[in-house]
Design a protein around this motif. Structure first.
Motif, PDB file in Angstrom:
ATOM      1  N   SER A   1      14.173 -44.589  22.161  1.00 49.06           N
ATOM      2  CA  SER A   1      13.328 -45.491  22.931  1.00 49.06           C
ATOM      3  C   SER A   1      14.145 -46.127  24.047  1.00 49.06           C
ATOM      4  CB  SER A   1      12.767 -46.585  22.013  1.00 49.06           C
ATOM      5  OG  SER A   1      12.269 -47.680  22.757  1.00 49.06           O
ATOM      6  N   ILE A   2      13.464 -46.557  25.103  1.00 46.36           N
ATOM      7  CA  ILE A   2      14.146 -47.239  26.195  1.00 46.36           C
ATOM      8  C   ILE A   2      14.828 -48.515  25.712  1.00 46.36           C
ATOM      9  CG2 ILE A   2      12.127 -48.583  26.916  1.00 46.36           C
ATOM     10  CD1 ILE A   2      12.982 -48.052  29.841  1.00 46.36           C
ATOM     11  N   THR A   3      14.348 -49.086  24.606  1.00 44.84           N
ATOM     12  CA  THR A   3      14.962 -50.307  24.076  1.00 44.84           C
ATOM     13  C   THR A   3      16.258 -50.036  23.324  1.00 44.84           C
ATOM     14  OG1 THR A   3      13.548 -50.210  22.115  1.00 44.84           O
ATOM     15  CG2 THR A   3      12.786 -51.572  23.952  1.00 44.84           C
ATOM     16  N   ASP A   4      16.708 -48.775  23.298  1.00 43.62           N
ATOM     17  CA  ASP A   4      18.059 -48.495  22.807  1.00 43.62           C
ATOM     18  C   ASP A   4      19.109 -49.088  23.736  1.00 43.62           C
ATOM     19  OD1 ASP A   4      17.389 -47.113  20.473  1.00 43.62           O
ATOM     20  OD2 ASP A   4      17.188 -45.204  21.522  1.00 43.62           O
ATOM     21  N   ILE A   5      18.722 -49.447  24.949  1.00 41.18           N
ATOM     22  CA  ILE A   5      19.618 -50.132  25.883  1.00 41.18           C
ATOM     23  C   ILE A   5      19.665 -51.606  25.516  1.00 41.18           C
ATOM     24  CG2 ILE A   5      19.966 -50.770  28.295  1.00 41.18           C
ATOM     25  CD1 ILE A   5      18.585 -48.090  28.985  1.00 41.18           C
TER      26      ILE A   5
ATOM     27  N   ALA B   1       1.843 -60.369  27.823  1.00 43.48           N
ATOM     28  CA  ALA B   1       2.672 -59.167  27.714  1.00 43.48           C
ATOM     29  C   ALA B   1       4.146 -59.505  27.881  1.00 43.48           C
ATOM     30  CB  ALA B   1       2.238 -58.132  28.751  1.00 43.48           C
ATOM     31  N   LEU B   2       4.458 -60.360  28.838  1.00 45.58           N
ATOM     32  CA  LEU B   2       5.848 -60.771  29.064  1.00 45.58           C
ATOM     33  C   LEU B   2       6.391 -61.540  27.857  1.00 45.58           C
ATOM     34  CD1 LEU B   2       5.349 -61.870  32.751  1.00 45.58           C
ATOM     35  CD2 LEU B   2       6.993 -60.130  32.021  1.00 45.58           C
ATOM     36  N   SER B   3       5.582 -62.430  27.308  1.00 44.33           N
ATOM     37  CA  SER B   3       6.017 -63.240  26.168  1.00 44.33           C
ATOM     38  C   SER B   3       6.174 -62.414  24.895  1.00 44.33           C
ATOM     39  CB  SER B   3       5.020 -64.380  25.918  1.00 44.33           C
ATOM     40  OG  SER B   3       4.963 -65.247  27.030  1.00 44.33           O
ATOM     41  N   ALA B   4       5.454 -61.284  24.825  1.00 44.24           N
ATOM     42  CA  ALA B   4       5.506 -60.433  23.628  1.00 44.24           C
ATOM     43  C   ALA B   4       6.689 -59.470  23.635  1.00 44.24           C
ATOM     44  CB  ALA B   4       4.203 -59.635  23.507  1.00 44.24           C
ATOM     45  N   ALA B   5       7.474 -59.470  24.700  1.00 45.40           N
ATOM     46  CA  ALA B   5       8.553 -58.481  24.837  1.00 45.40           C
ATOM     47  C   ALA B   5       9.544 -58.576  23.687  1.00 45.40           C
ATOM     48  CB  ALA B   5       9.266 -58.675  26.167  1.00 45.40           C
ATOM     49  N   SER B   6       9.848 -57.401  23.100  1.00 42.67           N
ATOM     50  CA  SER B   6      10.796 -57.317  21.992  1.00 42.67           C
ATOM     51  C   SER B   6      11.447 -55.940  22.014  1.00 42.67           C
ATOM     52  CB  SER B   6      10.086 -57.536  20.652  1.00 42.67           C
ATOM     53  OG  SER B   6       9.308 -56.395  20.312  1.00 42.67           O
ATOM     54  N   SER B   7      12.308 -55.693  21.056  1.00 42.51           N
ATOM     55  CA  SER B   7      12.982 -54.389  20.966  1.00 42.51           C
ATOM     56  C   SER B   7      12.097 -53.330  20.322  1.00 42.51           C
ATOM     57  CB  SER B   7      14.281 -54.528  20.165  1.00 42.51           C
ATOM     58  OG  SER B   7      14.008 -54.989  18.849  1.00 42.51           O
ATOM     59  N   ASP B   8      10.930 -53.716  19.858  1.00 42.85           N
ATOM     60  CA  ASP B   8       9.997 -52.775  19.244  1.00 42.85           C
ATOM     61  C   ASP B   8       9.054 -52.249  20.324  1.00 42.85           C
ATOM     62  OD1 ASP B   8       8.396 -51.280  17.595  1.00 42.85           O
ATOM     63  OD2 ASP B   8       7.294 -52.999  16.786  1.00 42.85           O
ATOM     64  N   CYS B   9       9.194 -50.980  20.688  1.00 43.74           N
ATOM     65  CA  CYS B   9       8.411 -50.412  21.782  1.00 43.74           C
ATOM     66  C   CYS B   9       7.268 -49.567  21.227  1.00 43.74           C
ATOM     67  CB  CYS B   9       9.303 -49.562  22.695  1.00 43.74           C
ATOM     68  SG  CYS B   9       8.426 -48.927  24.138  1.00 43.74           S
ATOM     69  N   ALA B  10       6.086 -50.169  21.111  1.00 46.16           N
ATOM     70  CA  ALA B  10       4.907 -49.429  20.662  1.00 46.16           C
ATOM     71  C   ALA B  10       4.527 -48.393  21.709  1.00 46.16           C
ATOM     72  CB  ALA B  10       3.751 -50.386  20.405  1.00 46.16           C
TER      73      ALA B  10
ATOM     74  N   GLY C   1      -6.215 -33.950  30.600  1.00 49.23           N
ATOM     75  CA  GLY C   1      -7.500 -33.863  29.919  1.00 49.23           C
ATOM     76  C   GLY C   1      -7.504 -34.457  28.528  1.00 49.23           C
ATOM     77  N   PHE C   2      -6.343 -34.868  28.026  1.00 49.88           N
ATOM     78  CA  PHE C   2      -6.218 -35.532  26.736  1.00 49.88           C
ATOM     79  C   PHE C   2      -6.045 -37.038  26.948  1.00 49.88           C
ATOM     80  CE2 PHE C   2      -4.769 -31.205  25.871  1.00 49.88           C
ATOM     81  CZ  PHE C   2      -5.421 -30.906  24.680  1.00 49.88           C
ATOM     82  N   LYS C   3      -6.002 -37.783  25.858  1.00 50.44           N
ATOM     83  CA  LYS C   3      -5.701 -39.210  25.949  1.00 50.44           C
ATOM     84  C   LYS C   3      -4.238 -39.393  26.318  1.00 50.44           C
ATOM     85  CE  LYS C   3      -6.441 -43.576  25.637  1.00 50.44           C
ATOM     86  NZ  LYS C   3      -5.181 -43.828  26.328  1.00 50.44           N
ATOM     87  N   GLY C   4      -3.983 -40.202  27.327  1.00 45.99           N
ATOM     88  CA  GLY C   4      -2.621 -40.519  27.747  1.00 45.99           C
ATOM     89  C   GLY C   4      -2.216 -41.901  27.277  1.00 45.99           C
ATOM     90  N   GLY C   5      -1.220 -42.499  27.945  1.00 43.44           N
ATOM     91  CA  GLY C   5      -0.810 -43.842  27.564  1.00 43.44           C
ATOM     92  C   GLY C   5       0.646 -44.131  27.845  1.00 43.44           C
ATOM     93  N   ILE C   6       1.228 -44.985  27.010  1.00 42.36           N
ATOM     94  CA  ILE C   6       2.630 -45.403  27.110  1.00 42.36           C
ATOM     95  C   ILE C   6       3.483 -44.546  26.188  1.00 42.36           C
ATOM     96  CG2 ILE C   6       4.277 -47.248  26.547  1.00 42.36           C
ATOM     97  CD1 ILE C   6       2.836 -47.948  29.038  1.00 42.36           C
ATOM     98  N   GLY C   7       4.601 -44.049  26.717  1.00 45.59           N
ATOM     99  CA  GLY C   7       5.537 -43.286  25.900  1.00 45.59           C
ATOM    100  C   GLY C   7       6.971 -43.594  26.291  1.00 45.59           C
ATOM    101  N   THR C   8       7.906 -43.311  25.400  1.00 43.40           N
ATOM    102  CA  THR C   8       9.307 -43.614  25.667  1.00 43.40           C
ATOM    103  C   THR C   8      10.221 -42.611  24.984  1.00 43.40           C
ATOM    104  OG1 THR C   8      10.959 -45.414  25.649  1.00 43.40           O
ATOM    105  CG2 THR C   8       9.566 -45.186  23.693  1.00 43.40           C
ATOM    106  N   ALA C   9      11.461 -42.531  25.449  1.00 41.37           N
ATOM    107  CA  ALA C   9      12.479 -41.656  24.867  1.00 41.37           C
ATOM    108  C   ALA C   9      13.835 -42.098  25.408  1.00 41.37           C
ATOM    109  CB  ALA C   9      12.222 -40.188  25.207  1.00 41.37           C
ATOM    110  N   SER C  10      14.911 -41.678  24.750  1.00 41.88           N
ATOM    111  CA  SER C  10      16.253 -42.033  25.224  1.00 41.88           C
ATOM    112  C   SER C  10      17.243 -40.910  24.923  1.00 41.88           C
ATOM    113  CB  SER C  10      16.747 -43.333  24.577  1.00 41.88           C
ATOM    114  OG  SER C  10      16.999 -43.156  23.198  1.00 41.88           O
ATOM    115  N   ARG C  11      18.360 -40.938  25.637  1.00 39.70           N
ATOM    116  CA  ARG C  11      19.447 -39.993  25.417  1.00 39.70           C
ATOM    117  C   ARG C  11      20.778 -40.737  25.467  1.00 39.70           C
ATOM    118  NH1 ARG C  11      15.565 -37.631  24.270  1.00 39.70           N
ATOM    119  NH2 ARG C  11      14.902 -35.511  24.814  1.00 39.70           N
TER     120      ARG C  11
END
Length: 346
Positions: A26-30, A154-163, A177-187
Motif C-alpha cells: 500500500s502507499i501507506t508503507d511510506i 476525509a482529511l480527519s479520517a486519514a490513517s495508515s489503513d488504506c481501504a 466497463g466494470f466497477k472501478g474505484g480506489i486502489g493502491t500498491a507498493s514496491r
C-alpha cells in the motif's frame, strides 16, 4: 514477498512485475503517509472524497518536492500549474468528483489558514491540490452533494489503513466497463544497501469495455453493452521516500502511463489521465533564510528502479481498485459488474 496479506489482485494469482512489494502493498508503507475516505452511498449518490496526507507535520511550512505529468489533459483539477512551476507540494491532496473540485479547494485553503494564520497576510497564499474524475454515470453529479464538511471528514479520517474499492472518491467510478474505484500498491527498492519504498494510489475511472488486459493475458469483457468510446479518467498519485529532484519525479510520474498501457489503456480523447508524484525524503522550509540549500538526490543511473516500480504499482493498484469493488447499481438504471465476480466464474 514481504507483505503481511495478499493484495486483492494477488489473491486471484494476478502478479504485476517482479519487484518486491512493501509490507502491506500500500502507499501507506511510506512512513508518515496516511489516507482518509469520506463515502456517500445513498439514494442516487455514489461519491465522496479521498485524502492523501503526505506527512504528519505542517505541509505549508514544510513542503515536499513534487511534480505532475499530464498524460491526457481532459480534466478539471486544481493546483497543478504551481506544482509544475515550483516543483513543490504544500497541502494534502484531495481526490473527488468533477463538480466537487471547488469544494475541495476551499476546504484545503481553510485548513491551511487555520494552521498558518499568516497565509495571505504576512506571507503568500497557499496552493491547494485537488484531482478529479467524473462519477456521473453511477452518481447524480448534478446534485453537487459534497460540501466542505465531507472534505474535512476525509482529511480527519486519514490513517495508515488504506481501504480500497468503492470508497471515498472511488465510490461511483467505473473502469473498462466494470466497477472501478480506489486502489493502491507498493514496491521496495534497495539503494546504497538501504530499503526504500515507492507507492501508488489510483482513482480508476477509465478504459473501454473489452480493452482490459490482465497480467496473465486474459481479456475480461462485461456482459452488458456499453458505449464504444473511451470517456473516463484516471488519477495516479505516486509517493516515495527516495530523495529526488522535481525533474526526476516528473520522469517517474511519466512511467505511470506505462502501467496504464499494460492494462490496455490508450488515453482516449475524453479521458483525463494525470499522474502526481512527490517525495517525502526531504522537507523544504517555507521560511528558509539561507540563500543556498543542499539536498540529497538520486544518481540518474539508478532511476530505472523507480521507473519499474511506478509502472508495476500503477498497474496493480488499478486491478486492486477493480477487484475490491463489488457490483454496483446507481442513478437511474445504471449498473457496473464486478471484476472479482468475473474472475471467480473462471
Amino acid at each position: 514477498m514481504s507483505e503481511l496479506k495478499l493484495s486483492p489482485s494477488r489473491s486471484f494469482g494476478l502478479v504485476c512485475g517482479s519487484l518486491e512489494t512493501g509490507r502491506t502493498n500500500s502507499i501507506t508503507d511510506i512512513e508518515g503517509l496516511s489516507i482518509g475516505h469520506l463515502t456517500v452511498n445513498a439514494g442516487d449518490l455514489r461519491t465522496g472524497f479521498t485524502a492523501i496526507v503526505p506527512h504528519q507535520g505542517n505541509l505549508f511550512r514544510e513542503k515536499l518536492v513534487a511534480a505532475v505529468e499530464v498524460i491526457n489533459g481532459f480534466g478539471k483539477s486544481a493546483g497543478l500549474v504551481q506544482v509544475e512551476e515550483l516543483g513543490t507540494l504544500e497541502t494534502p491532496v484531495l481526490l473527488t468528483n468533477t463538480f466537487a473540485v471547488g469544494i475541495g479547494v476551499n476546504a484545503l485553503i481553510r485548513r491551511a489558514i487555520s494552521e498558518n494564520p499568516e497565509i495571505g497576510r504576512s506571507t503568500g497564499t497557499v496552493n491547494p491540490v485537488v484531482l478529479e474524475c467524473n462519477d456521473g454515470y453511477l452518481s447524480d453529479i448534478q446534485a453537487m452533494a459534497l460540501g466542505e464538511a465531507e472534505a474535512d471528514a476525509a482529511l480527519s479520517a486519514a490513517s495508515s489503513d488504506c481501504a480500497q474499492g468503492s470508497v471515498g472518491a472511488g465510490t461511483g467510478m467505473s473502469a473498462f466497463g466494470f466497477k472501478g474505484g480506489i486502489g493502491t500498491a507498493s514496491r521496495v527498492l534497495e539503494l546504497d544497501g538501504r530499503p526504500f519504498t515507492l507507492g501508488a494510489l489510483v482513482l480508476a475511472n477509465f478504459g473501454k469495455p473489452g480493452d482490459l488486459v490482465l497480467p496473465d493475458g486474459r481479456r475480461p469483457h462485461p456482459k452488458d453493452k456499453y458505449p464504444e468510446e473511451e470517456r473516463g479518467s484516471v488519477i495516479v498519485v505516486l509517493a516515495t521516500d527516495v530523495p529526488l529532484e522535481s525533474r526526476q519525479l516528473k520522469r517517474v510520474a511519466k512511467r505511470a502511463g506505462a502501467g496504464l498501457a499494460r492494462l490496455g489503456a490508450y488515453y482516449g480523447n475524453g479521458s483525463g489521465d494525470i499522474a502526481l508524484a512527490f517525495s517525502t525524503a526531504q522537507r523544504i522550509s517555507h521560511f528558509e533564510e539561507r540563500d543556498l540549500i543542499v539536498r540529497d538526490c538520486l544518481r540518474e543511473g539508478r532511476i530505472d528502479l523507480l521507473f519499474q516500480a511506478a509502472a508495476e504499482t500503477t498497474q496493480e493498484a488499478v486491478l486492486n481498485a477493480m477487484i475490491s469493488s463489488p457490483a454496483m447499481r446507481g442513478r437511474g438504471r445504471s449498473k457496473r459488474p464486478s471484476l472479482a465476480d468475473w474472475l471467480r466464474a473462471r
